[in-house]
Design a protein around this motif. Structure first.
Motif, PDB file in Angstrom:
ATOM      1  N   UNK A   7       0.846  -1.195   0.000  1.00  0.00           N
ATOM      2  CA  UNK A   7       0.000   0.000   0.000  1.00  0.00           C
ATOM      3  C   UNK A   7       0.878   1.240   0.000  1.00  0.00           C
ATOM      4  N   UNK A   8       0.215   2.404  -0.084  1.00  0.00           N
ATOM      5  CA  UNK A   8       0.924   3.683   0.016  1.00  0.00           C
ATOM      6  C   UNK A   8       0.046   4.674   0.765  1.00  0.00           C
ATOM      7  N   UNK A   9       0.661   5.751   1.229  1.00  0.00           N
ATOM      8  CA  UNK A   9      -0.050   6.873   1.831  1.00  0.00           C
ATOM      9  C   UNK A   9      -1.034   6.407   2.917  1.00  0.00           C
ATOM     10  N   UNK A  10      -2.282   6.871   2.879  1.00  0.00           N
ATOM     11  CA  UNK A  10      -3.228   6.530   3.943  1.00  0.00           C
ATOM     12  C   UNK A  10      -3.594   5.056   3.943  1.00  0.00           C
ATOM     13  N   UNK A  11      -3.382   4.380   2.829  1.00  0.00           N
ATOM     14  CA  UNK A  11      -3.740   2.971   2.754  1.00  0.00           C
ATOM     15  C   UNK A  11      -2.785   2.085   3.558  1.00  0.00           C
ATOM     16  N   UNK A  12      -1.636   2.642   3.925  1.00  0.00           N
ATOM     17  CA  UNK A  12      -0.705   1.860   4.748  1.00  0.00           C
ATOM     18  C   UNK A  12      -1.300   1.661   6.135  1.00  0.00           C
ATOM     19  N   UNK A  13      -1.785   2.734   6.736  1.00  0.00           N
ATOM     20  CA  UNK A  13      -2.382   2.630   8.081  1.00  0.00           C
ATOM     21  C   UNK A  13      -3.632   1.757   8.040  1.00  0.00           C
ATOM     22  N   UNK A  14      -4.411   1.883   6.976  1.00  0.00           N
ATOM     23  CA  UNK A  14      -5.611   1.037   6.857  1.00  0.00           C
ATOM     24  C   UNK A  14      -5.203  -0.432   6.743  1.00  0.00           C
ATOM     25  N   UNK A  15      -4.143  -0.676   6.008  1.00  0.00           N
ATOM     26  CA  UNK A  15      -3.690  -2.062   5.833  1.00  0.00           C
ATOM     27  C   UNK A  15      -3.131  -2.615   7.139  1.00  0.00           C
ATOM     28  N   UNK A  16      -2.424  -1.776   7.884  1.00  0.00           N
ATOM     29  CA  UNK A  16      -1.896  -2.223   9.184  1.00  0.00           C
ATOM     30  C   UNK A  16      -3.037  -2.528  10.145  1.00  0.00           C
ATOM     31  N   UNK A  17      -4.062  -1.691  10.144  1.00  0.00           N
ATOM     32  CA  UNK A  17      -5.215  -1.950  11.010  1.00  0.00           C
ATOM     33  C   UNK A  17      -5.912  -3.236  10.581  1.00  0.00           C
ATOM     34  N   UNK A  18      -6.004  -3.440   9.268  1.00  0.00           N
ATOM     35  CA  UNK A  18      -6.599  -4.677   8.761  1.00  0.00           C
ATOM     36  C   UNK A  18      -5.776  -5.868   9.221  1.00  0.00           C
ATOM     37  N   UNK A  19      -4.458  -5.714   9.175  1.00  0.00           N
ATOM     38  CA  UNK A  19      -3.573  -6.816   9.569  1.00  0.00           C
ATOM     39  C   UNK A  19      -3.779  -7.198  11.032  1.00  0.00           C
ATOM     40  N   UNK A  20      -4.016  -6.177  11.866  1.00  0.00           N
ATOM     41  CA  UNK A  20      -4.260  -6.474  13.290  1.00  0.00           C
ATOM     42  C   UNK A  20      -5.533  -7.293  13.461  1.00  0.00           C
ATOM     43  N   UNK A  21      -6.582  -6.892  12.774  1.00  0.00           N
ATOM     44  CA  UNK A  21      -7.834  -7.643  12.936  1.00  0.00           C
ATOM     45  C   UNK A  21      -7.711  -9.033  12.316  1.00  0.00           C
ATOM     46  N   UNK A  22      -6.939  -9.140  11.232  1.00  0.00           N
ATOM     47  CA  UNK A  22      -6.746 -10.454  10.615  1.00  0.00           C
ATOM     48  C   UNK A  22      -5.913 -11.363  11.524  1.00  0.00           C
ATOM     49  N   UNK A  23      -4.982 -10.747  12.263  1.00  0.00           N
ATOM     50  CA  UNK A  23      -4.162 -11.543  13.181  1.00  0.00           C
ATOM     51  C   UNK A  23      -5.041 -12.239  14.209  1.00  0.00           C
TER      52      UNK A  23
END
Lengths: 324, 327
Positions: free
Chosen positions: B210-226
């Protein structure tokens, strides 16, 4: 007080004549090279406008910046580009001033202060403002002179550039070469004012109208305007009234121009006017003029022949100079 | 000493201040950047510190000041231009893609254009369709430009410093929604070079780029996926031109699954280029067809009820990942 600008003395005027003949002969030769199918792509020739390039170049020092347009061969030559390097560039050869990567529309040489030759109408004007602003920020006395056509005075970049230069009081000189045609369209079809110079008033900028076919008149005006810019007086818009003797580009014969208009301007050919001034001075003879014509003809023929023999660029040039 | 934390906006301000302090060739130009400190206050305080010859307010005249920046760059200045909203560059495209991008080439290397165009992009603040795009695709197809994005304060500082130091024109894309985000900040850390992606979260099951704001969204997604037992690696691509495909290929060689998320329409987006590169270089590593997520193929809508739904979010990224992995 700005010192009164003086006309060129006969010896200097003869040099200016030589420079104008060089441009004329160069352009005529480019046309012949094109007709021989040696020029890949387009050319935009400046026959008839030589006095503008030469009159301004005579008023500049080597430190000054110029920028100009796709009709720019004359400006490059007037400030000292070698005809051979220019021909080679137009022919796409490795010995071209830009190693064949720019072509006819992009003859540039930073060492000569030729900072940019722009193929987009109006595009060079804001860049010229930056060049002048840079000189101003460095407390230098250099000036930035940018040449453009009457057609460019209708594009936004022209207006934004005049405004920006005026706010900054930057040493930028806007030289409009009003040759009456923007590509194929006559100025009265595209522009409501007869004089582009009046547009300076919208930016509280001084302006001047000059006979662009009289190199003495151009040179005298240029000295005054350059001096004003050098001494902190800010930008000026100068309109040089001139005429494009040929069509817009290589394949355009300019048939849309009234024959009487062409005839009257050909009678005011800048070379004719300068020859008359030289002879009237009493210190230059017809033989002197003929000697200049002959030496230029030989030099240009030799330069073109050398360029025709020059090698093609190395294929590595395709991707060289995209980035550092 | 523990890391200081700063906002993304403050990190950019530090980068500009440090560049101005270290190199007299650096000058700033833009609308309202001097006296007002910038529409988003990124340049706040710089006029007072460096003066009007270094920090220049301009008229609302992008063609004029972008072109002036090119002229300054040609004679050795390092101008940094702020484009208040990404779309404002549209009126001055000529100076970026046709003048700045090509001057080195056309002059056969006699001249070059060391300028940075700071483009303020991004959705989420209700600015509507003409003030909310991220516009990377406008630049990535133009040889001669580098295109850099920053997703964190640390990268905002270091990548902007690298962009200013670069000898060629760099389009530096910022995201207005990130300006208030806080994060660790080490100005003395090693420089972040242009052209390197960053693995910002390690994982084994799926690579999200991802890039820009999508990085934080992807990290948050990763936490919930974990929490659901899916171990996600997140890569911030950071530089779009030149793109660090190697880092992505290395990641996919371990995870075998790829999802690319960008805040742009997928038509013409950089994710398509990245996926094509990964497929052609690491096809045998992939267990699943790579997937892409982007903004809906529409202008960004204004209404708060619509805007967030037009753009990928942590929830939609997590949902897509779950579907992708067949969980």
């Amino acid at each position: 007080m700005t010192p009164a600008a003086l006309p060129a003395e006969p010896a200097q005027l003869l040099e200016m004549y030589r420079s104008m003949v060089q441009i004329r002969t160069f352009e005529d030769t480019v046309q012949k090279l094109y007709e021989k199918a040696l020029v890949h792509g387009s050319t935009h020739l400046c026959q008839g406008q030589e006095a503008v390039a030469v009159g301004w170049a005579a008023a500049l020092t080597p430190d000054d910046y110029t920028s100009y347009t796709y009709r720019g061969h004359g400006h490059a030559l007037a400030r000292g580009m070698s005809p051979e390097a220019a021909f080679a560039e137009i022919l796409g050869r490795s010995t071209g001033v830009n190693r064949g990567k720019g072509g006819s529309m992009h003859l540039t040489d930073a060492r000569l202060g030729l900072m940019g030759c722009f193929a987009i109408v109006g595009s060079g004007l804001p860049v010229a403002v930056g060049l002048g602003r840079g000189a101003q920020l460095r407390r230098e006395t250099r000036v930035s002179v940018t040449f453009f056509g009457d057609g460019a005075s209708n594009i936004g970049a022209f207006h934004e550039s005049l405004n920006l230069a005026a706010i900054w009081k930057a040493p930028v000189i806007f030289v409009c070469e009003n040759n009456l045609y923007g590509e194929y369209s006559r100025i009265n079809l595209t522009t409501t004012v007869d004089d582009i110079a009046v547009r300076a008033t919208a930016y509280a900028m001084p302006s001047q109208i000059v006979d662009g076919n009289d190199v003495q008149a151009v040179y005298q005006a240029a000295q005054t305007v350059v001096e004003r810019a050098r001494t902190g007086g800010g930008p000026t818009l100068v309109e040089c009234k001139t005429y494009r003797q040929r069509g817009h580009s290589r394949s355009d014969a300019g048939a849309y121009r009234p024959p009487e208009e062409v005839t009257s301007w050909l009678a005011r050919d800048p070379l004719i006017i300068t020859r008359r001034q030289l002879l009237d001075s009493g210190s230059v003879t017809s033989a002197d003029i003929a000697a200049v014509d002959d030496s230029v003809a030989t030099a240009i023929a030799n330069a073109a022949a050398a360029a025709e023999q020059a090698p093609w660029p190395d294929l590595a040039e395709i991707t060289r100079d995209v980035h550092a | 000493m523990p890391d200081a934390t700063v906002t993304y906006r403050e990190a950019l301000n530090h980068a500009l201040a440090d560049a101005l302090a270290e190199d007299p060739a650096v000058v700033l130009l833009g609308e309202d950047i001097a006296a007002a400190g910038g529409s988003f206050k990124v340049t706040d305080g710089l006029l007072a510190r460096f003066g009007p010859d270094r920090v220049m307010d301009t008229p609302i005249s992008e063609t004029g000041f972008l072109g002036a920046a090119v002229g300054l760059a040609l004679i050795g200045f390092r101008p940094v231009v702020e484009i208040m909203f990404a779309e404002f560059a549209g009126v001055a495209f000529d100076q970026i893609v046709t003048t700045a991008a090509k001057h080195r080439y056309l002059s056969a290397g006699q001249m070059h254009v060391p300028m940075v165009v700071r483009v303020v992009g991004g959705s989420g603040l209700g600015f509507g369709a003409q003030h909310s795009q991220t516009t990377e695709s406008w630049y990535t197809a133009t040889p001669g430009l580098k295109v850099v994005t920053a997703a964190s304060p640390q990268d905002a500082y270091h990548l902007l410093r690298s962009a200013i130091a670069d000898p060629d024109p760099v389009v530096f894309i910022e995201h207005k929604r990130l300006y208030v985000r806080r994060g660790p900040f080490q100005p003395t850390a090693a420089p972040v070079p242009i052209g390197r992606a960053a693995v910002v979260r390690s994982g084994a099951d799926l690579t999200i780029v991802a890039s820009l704001a999508m990085v934080a969204e992807s990290l948050a997604a990763a936490e919930s996926l974990a929490a659901a037992g899916i171990d996600v690696e997140v890569i911030d691509i950071r530089t779009l031109v030149p793109m660090d495909v190697d880092t992505v290929v290395a990641s996919v060689s371990r995870t075998a699954r790829l999802l690319v998320v960008e805040e742009q329409p997928l038509s013409g987006g950089w994710s398509g280029h990245l996926v094509a590169e990964v497929v052609s270089r690491a096809f045998e590593s992939l267990e699943l067809p790579p997937a892409r997520m982007g903004v809906v193929e529409a202008p960004i809508p204004f209404s708060h009820a619509l805007e967030a739904k037009a753009v990928p979010s942590a929830e939609t990224i997590a949902a897509r990942a779950t579907t992708l992995l067949g969980r």
